[in-house]
Design an enzyme around this catalytic site. Structure first.
Site, PDB file in Angstrom:
ATOM      1  N   ARG A   1      11.192  53.472  42.231  1.00  0.00           N
ATOM      2  CA  ARG A   1       9.751  53.615  42.324  1.00  0.00           C
ATOM      3  C   ARG A   1       9.184  54.733  41.459  1.00  0.00           C
ATOM      4  O   ARG A   1       8.230  54.528  40.722  1.00  0.00           O
ATOM      5  CB  ARG A   1       9.327  53.910  43.770  1.00  0.00           C
ATOM      6  CG  ARG A   1       9.109  52.713  44.604  1.00  0.00           C
ATOM      7  CD  ARG A   1       9.390  53.054  46.033  1.00  0.00           C
ATOM      8  NE  ARG A   1      10.805  53.360  46.143  1.00  0.00           N
ATOM      9  CZ  ARG A   1      11.731  52.435  46.354  1.00  0.00           C
ATOM     10  NH1 ARG A   1      11.398  51.204  46.526  1.00  0.00           N
ATOM     11  NH2 ARG A   1      13.018  52.757  46.407  1.00  0.00           N
ATOM     12  N   THR A   2       9.734  55.920  41.578  1.00  0.00           N
ATOM     13  CA  THR A   2       9.071  57.059  40.938  1.00  0.00           C
ATOM     14  C   THR A   2       9.002  56.874  39.422  1.00  0.00           C
ATOM     15  O   THR A   2       7.953  57.053  38.808  1.00  0.00           O
ATOM     16  CB  THR A   2       9.791  58.373  41.306  1.00  0.00           C
ATOM     17  OG1 THR A   2       9.843  58.461  42.733  1.00  0.00           O
ATOM     18  CG2 THR A   2       9.064  59.579  40.760  1.00  0.00           C
TER      19      THR A   2
ATOM     20  N   LYS B   1      27.442  65.063  27.359  1.00  0.00           N
ATOM     21  CA  LYS B   1      28.226  65.838  26.389  1.00  0.00           C
ATOM     22  C   LYS B   1      28.197  67.324  26.706  1.00  0.00           C
ATOM     23  O   LYS B   1      28.702  68.138  25.942  1.00  0.00           O
ATOM     24  CB  LYS B   1      27.672  65.629  24.975  1.00  0.00           C
ATOM     25  CG  LYS B   1      27.644  64.189  24.522  1.00  0.00           C
ATOM     26  CD  LYS B   1      27.079  64.130  23.097  1.00  0.00           C
ATOM     27  CE  LYS B   1      26.818  62.702  22.671  1.00  0.00           C
ATOM     28  NZ  LYS B   1      25.997  62.644  21.453  1.00  0.00           N
TER      29      LYS B   1
ATOM     30  N   ARG C   1      13.527  64.309  37.235  1.00  0.00           N
ATOM     31  CA  ARG C   1      14.191  64.206  38.538  1.00  0.00           C
ATOM     32  C   ARG C   1      15.608  64.711  38.352  1.00  0.00           C
ATOM     33  O   ARG C   1      16.311  64.276  37.424  1.00  0.00           O
ATOM     34  CB  ARG C   1      14.204  62.773  39.049  1.00  0.00           C
ATOM     35  CG  ARG C   1      15.131  62.615  40.247  1.00  0.00           C
ATOM     36  CD  ARG C   1      15.032  61.276  40.905  1.00  0.00           C
ATOM     37  NE  ARG C   1      13.778  61.135  41.628  1.00  0.00           N
ATOM     38  CZ  ARG C   1      13.528  60.139  42.475  1.00  0.00           C
ATOM     39  NH1 ARG C   1      14.431  59.221  42.711  1.00  0.00           N
ATOM     40  NH2 ARG C   1      12.361  60.071  43.106  1.00  0.00           N
TER      41      ARG C   1
ATOM     42  N   HIS D   1       9.251  66.811  46.427  1.00  0.00           N
ATOM     43  CA  HIS D   1       8.874  65.614  45.672  1.00  0.00           C
ATOM     44  C   HIS D   1       7.344  65.522  45.755  1.00  0.00           C
ATOM     45  O   HIS D   1       6.794  64.720  46.493  1.00  0.00           O
ATOM     46  CB  HIS D   1       9.540  64.398  46.321  1.00  0.00           C
ATOM     47  CG  HIS D   1       9.490  63.139  45.522  1.00  0.00           C
ATOM     48  ND1 HIS D   1       8.694  62.974  44.414  1.00  0.00           N
ATOM     49  CD2 HIS D   1      10.142  61.962  45.689  1.00  0.00           C
ATOM     50  CE1 HIS D   1       8.859  61.753  43.935  1.00  0.00           C
ATOM     51  NE2 HIS D   1       9.734  61.114  44.689  1.00  0.00           N
TER      52      HIS D   1
HETATM   53  C1  NCD Z   1      12.404  59.249  47.931  1.00  0.00           C
HETATM   54  C2  NCD Z   1      13.197  60.253  47.109  1.00  0.00           C
HETATM   55  O1  NCD Z   1      13.694  59.924  46.031  1.00  0.00           O
HETATM   56  O2  NCD Z   1      13.242  61.390  47.567  1.00  0.00           O
HETATM   57  N1  NCD Z   1      12.190  58.060  47.229  1.00  0.00           N
HETATM   58  C3  NCD Z   1      11.072  57.950  46.461  1.00  0.00           C
HETATM   59  O3  NCD Z   1      10.855  58.671  45.516  1.00  0.00           O
HETATM   60  N2  NCD Z   1      10.164  57.023  46.819  1.00  0.00           N
HETATM   61  C4  NCD Z   1      12.948  59.025  49.288  1.00  0.00           C
HETATM   62  C5  NCD Z   1      14.387  58.608  49.451  1.00  0.00           C
HETATM   63  O4  NCD Z   1      15.138  58.499  48.492  1.00  0.00           O
HETATM   64  O5  NCD Z   1      14.751  58.381  50.610  1.00  0.00           O
END
Ligand code: NCD
Length: 306
Positions: free
Chosen positions: A55-56, A84, A105, A133
């Site tokens: 999703r993100t 590397k 991320r 997040h």
């Molecule tokens: C979340 C995450 O990556 O922290 N997912 C997301 O970004 N929608 C929640 C999760 O992984 O449970």
């Protein structure tokens, strides 16, 4: 209010006015998300994902494309030069030449903050280990406002893995700026982190509970999370809490009619599939709300809006 050039690392760095402003801008993006726009024409987004995501990453890319911009990046550190031995600071100093804004991320806490120290372009934290997040929490808040018209005055329960879940940390920081009753429901091993409790307890009413049964009839927003299996130091520890809570139709019999259920997704077994068809479920609508919220964020940090 200007967010131009701003890094989005932690919601601890935001005031209520700034969050409200992002939510207002997200609402203004709704028609543009449908019709598309050229607001960010010629602008480039880089997505650097050192951890799995559906999703993100796709949501940021979709948001950028809907505003006429383009995106580049990697979804798996195994195929990038990191493999590397390149360190994050060097990767950032290279990628900032390619892009106008970077979403990172990373499995390590502090990674997004470190990236921001090295970058001359805005850094957006797409998840920093178990820490935060922030854009997920902003889209969660946008969903609450869209569905309930307000955040103030609500009883909001955060349920599940409050120790390793990063979305609930960002959400708790943000909610502490509103007039809410916050109820934290988790197995004792997965209680909310001390540092988050310390930051929010003096600002709002916070109650910690062990079961959904105790709270379900009073709740306006039920925010459910997955147990973050991958963050457990020992598989045996995960086995102890696995399947320890579930939202199902039986539990919902006692819920308020107007209660809404949110979840950042992915879901494992903490919300039974039978709940999806009830009028309480809003977790798939959150996905759309994520696009408009990220359109707002991108346009604001790139100085084209608000
Ligand atoms: C979340 C995450 O990556 O922290 N997912 C997301 O970004 N929608 C929640 C999760 O992984 O449970």
């Amino acid at each position: 209010m200007k967010l131009k050039g701003r890094d989005i690392i932690s919601l601890k760095d935001f005031s209520r006015e700034e969050i409200d402003h992002v939510l207002k801008m997200a609402q203004a993006m709704e028609p543009l998300a449908e019709s598309r726009s050229n607001m960010l024409h010629g602008r480039i987004l880089a997505t650097l994902f050192f951890e799995p995501s559906t999703r993100t990453r796709l949501s940021f890319e979709s948001a950028m494309h809907r505003l006429g911009g383009t995106s580049i990046g990697f979804a798996e550190a195994g195929i990038a030069s990191v493999k590397k031995g390149e360190n994050l600071a060097d990767t950032i100093r290279v990628v900032e030449n390619y892009a106008d804004v970077i979403v990172v991320r990373h499995p390590l806490e502090g990674a997004a903050r470190l990236a921001a120290e090295f970058a001359n372009v805005p850094i957006i934290n797409g998840g920093s280990g178990a820490e935060e997040h922030p854009t997920q929490a902003l889209l969660d808040l946008y969903t609450v406002v869209k569905e309930r018209g307000t955040i103030d005055g609500l009883n909001i329960a955060l349920v599940g893995d409050l120790r390793y879940g990063r979305t609930v940390h960002s959400l708790a920081y943000a909610l502490s700026l509103y007039d809410v009753n916050l109820i934290l429901v988790s197995p004792s091993m997965l209680r909310m982190r001390r540092e988050v409790l310390d930051a929010i307890e003096e600002k709002i009413r916070v109650a910690e509970k062990a079961t959904l049964d105790e709270i379900i009839d009073d709740v306006d927003v039920l925010y459910v999370t997955r147990i973050q299996k991958e963050r457990f130091p020992e598989p045996a520890e995960y086995a102890k809490v696995r399947g320890s809570y579930q939202v199902d139709l039986k539990l919902l019999e006692r819920a308020k009619q107007s209660m809404i259920i949110l979840h950042p997704l992915p879901r494992v077994d903490e919300i039974a599939v039978e709940v999806d068809d009830t009028h309480h479920a809003r977790y798939f609508q959150q996905v759309w709300n994520g696009i408009v919220t990220r359109m707002a964020i991108l346009s604001m940090v790139l100085g084209k809006n608000g």
